[in-house]
Design an enzyme around this catalytic site. Sequence first.
Site, mmCIF file in Angstrom:
data_model
loop_
_atom_site.group_PDB
_atom_site.id
_atom_site.type_symbol
_atom_site.label_atom_id
_atom_site.label_comp_id
_atom_site.label_asym_id
_atom_site.label_seq_id
_atom_site.Cartn_x
_atom_site.Cartn_y
_atom_site.Cartn_z
ATOM 1 N N TYR A 176 13.017 31.764 1.485
ATOM 2 C CA TYR A 176 11.809 32.418 2.006
ATOM 3 C C TYR A 176 11.928 32.682 3.501
ATOM 4 O O TYR A 176 12.433 31.852 4.250
ATOM 5 C CB TYR A 176 10.592 31.525 1.818
ATOM 6 C CG TYR A 176 10.118 31.363 0.394
ATOM 7 C CD1 TYR A 176 9.904 32.468 -0.433
ATOM 8 C CD2 TYR A 176 9.860 30.093 -0.112
ATOM 9 C CE1 TYR A 176 9.453 32.288 -1.732
ATOM 10 C CE2 TYR A 176 9.397 29.922 -1.410
ATOM 11 C CZ TYR A 176 9.193 31.027 -2.217
ATOM 12 O OH TYR A 176 8.742 30.849 -3.500
ATOM 13 N N LYS A 218 0.859 -1.198 0.000
ATOM 14 C CA LYS A 218 0.000 0.000 0.000
ATOM 15 C C LYS A 218 0.893 1.245 0.000
ATOM 16 O O LYS A 218 2.108 1.133 0.221
ATOM 17 C CB LYS A 218 -0.901 -0.026 1.240
ATOM 18 C CG LYS A 218 -0.114 0.066 2.547
ATOM 19 C CD LYS A 218 -0.971 -0.238 3.765
ATOM 20 C CE LYS A 218 -0.124 -0.176 5.036
ATOM 21 N NZ LYS A 218 -0.836 -0.685 6.212
HETATM 22 C C1 LIG Z 1 0.053 -1.511 6.963
HETATM 23 C C2 LIG Z 1 -0.474 -2.781 7.469
HETATM 24 C C3 LIG Z 1 0.364 -3.897 7.615
HETATM 25 C C4 LIG Z 1 1.870 -3.847 7.434
HETATM 26 O O1 LIG Z 1 2.480 -3.285 8.565
HETATM 27 P P1 LIG Z 1 4.064 -3.172 8.730
HETATM 28 O O2 LIG Z 1 4.236 -2.657 10.101
HETATM 29 O O3 LIG Z 1 4.524 -2.199 7.706
HETATM 30 O O4 LIG Z 1 4.646 -4.533 8.511
HETATM 31 C C5 LIG Z 1 -0.236 -5.098 7.966
HETATM 32 N N1 LIG Z 1 -1.571 -5.185 8.189
HETATM 33 C C6 LIG Z 1 -2.392 -4.125 8.096
HETATM 34 C C7 LIG Z 1 -3.849 -4.290 8.376
HETATM 35 C C8 LIG Z 1 -1.871 -2.887 7.751
HETATM 36 O O5 LIG Z 1 -2.693 -1.814 7.679
#
Ligand SMILES: *Cc1c(COP(=O)(O)O)cnc(C)c1O
Length: 367
Positions: free
Chosen positions: A262, A35
Site C-alpha cells: 500500500y 494483566k
Molecule cells: C503493572 C503493575 C505492576 C507490575 O509492573 P512491572 O513493571 O511489570 O513489574 C505492579 N503493580 C501495579 C499496580 C501495576 O499496575
Amino acid sequence: MNLSEVQLDTTQLVGNVRALRTLVAPGVDVIAVVKGNAYGHGLVEVVRALEQDVDGFQVDDIEELRVIRAVSSKRTLVLGYVAKANIDEVVELGAELAVYDVERLQFFAEAGARHGVRPKVHLKIDALLGRQGVVPGDLAQVVDALRTHPGIEVVAAYAHFANIEDTTDLGHAYDQIEVFEAALTVLRSRWPGIGRHLSATSGLMTVEKDNDLIRLGLGIYGMYPSTSLARRHQDLGIKPVLRWVSHLAQVKTLPARHPVGYGLTFITPREMRIGIVPQGYADGYDRGLSNSGEVLVHGCRCAVLGRVAMNMFAIDLSSVPDAAVEDEVVLLGSQGEEAITAEEISSRLGTINYEVTSRLSSLLPRS
Ligand SMILES: *Cc1c(COP(=O)(O)O)cnc(C)c1O
C-alpha cells in the site's frame, strides 16, 4: 502446525521467577502480574506454568479473573476498577480487591454480607503518582468508613512508583515512600497487622525494603524496565521467554522498479527476492514497522519492505536465497544465533517493551 503462533519457554519463565527471588527478602510474597493477557504471553499458559512457583496472581479486571479461575484457585488480586454490576461475582470468586474510596468499601461490604464472606481488600494510597488511589488528605474519611465495616479484611496498604525506570534519579521514589509510610502509620495505629507493598520489577531492582509482598510483571517475562536497570542487573540471568513465529506464505522474485505494498512506499531498486509474511497489525505487528522492522528467516535478519498491512507484509529475502514457502519466520524472539528483542522493536517505534509484547493479539494460538 500453526501458521502463526506465540511460543512460551515455560522452563525459563519459572527460571526468571527463581532468579528474581534472589533479590526478594525471605518471607516476602511474590505475586505474578498477569494483566494484559500476561503481557501478551498468554494468561492461561502463564498461570499454569507459574502456579507452583509464585504466591499469587495480579490482574486488572474481572474478565481476567474469570479466565484464571477456570484453571486456578490461587490467591488473585484484582486491582483495577470493578463495575458495580460485577461486585457480587468478584467477591464470590474470592478475589482480593483494591479500595480507594468510601463508596467501594460500602459495596464490597454489602456483597460480602450477601455471600457470607469477608472480602479482602488492599487500600491503594495515591502517593505522588496521581493515578488510582486515596490521596493522603482523604485518608481519614476512608479510615472512618473502614471502621464501620468490620466485615471487610484489610490485607495491606499499597502504592505504585511513578518514575523509577525512566530515570536514574530516585528522588521522587523516595518522596513517594515517605508519603506512603506516613499514610501507613495512620492505618497501623488502627490495624497494627496491616501489610504493605510498593514495588513492581523496577522497585525490586532499586529501592525495595521492608515490604511483605511484591508485584512482579515485566521481570518475570525476562525483560528489564530500562537499559540502565538491565546493565545494573545483567548478572541476574532473566531472559525473554516468548517467540512469535509465522511461516512464509509466498516467495517470489520481483523485477526492478516494482512497488511493494500500500502507498507504493517501497520500489525495488533492482530485481529482488521477496517473501510474504502472513501477519500484520491486526496480530500486533505494528504498522510503524513499515520499511523499518526486521524479522528472522534461516537465522538471518530480513528487512520489512513497504507498509505493514492488516494481515500481511513483505520482506527482503536477498540474503536468504534458499528460503521457501512455509519456512519459519521469527517476528520476535530468537532463531539460531540471532534474536529480535522487544526492546529493538520498541526503540524503532518510540515506545516501551511492555507495549510490544502486550499488544500481541490474544487470538494467536499459544504453545
Ligand atoms: C503493572 C503493575 C505492576 C507490575 O509492573 P512491572 O513493571 O511489570 O513489574 C505492579 N503493580 C501495579 C499496580 C501495576 O499496575
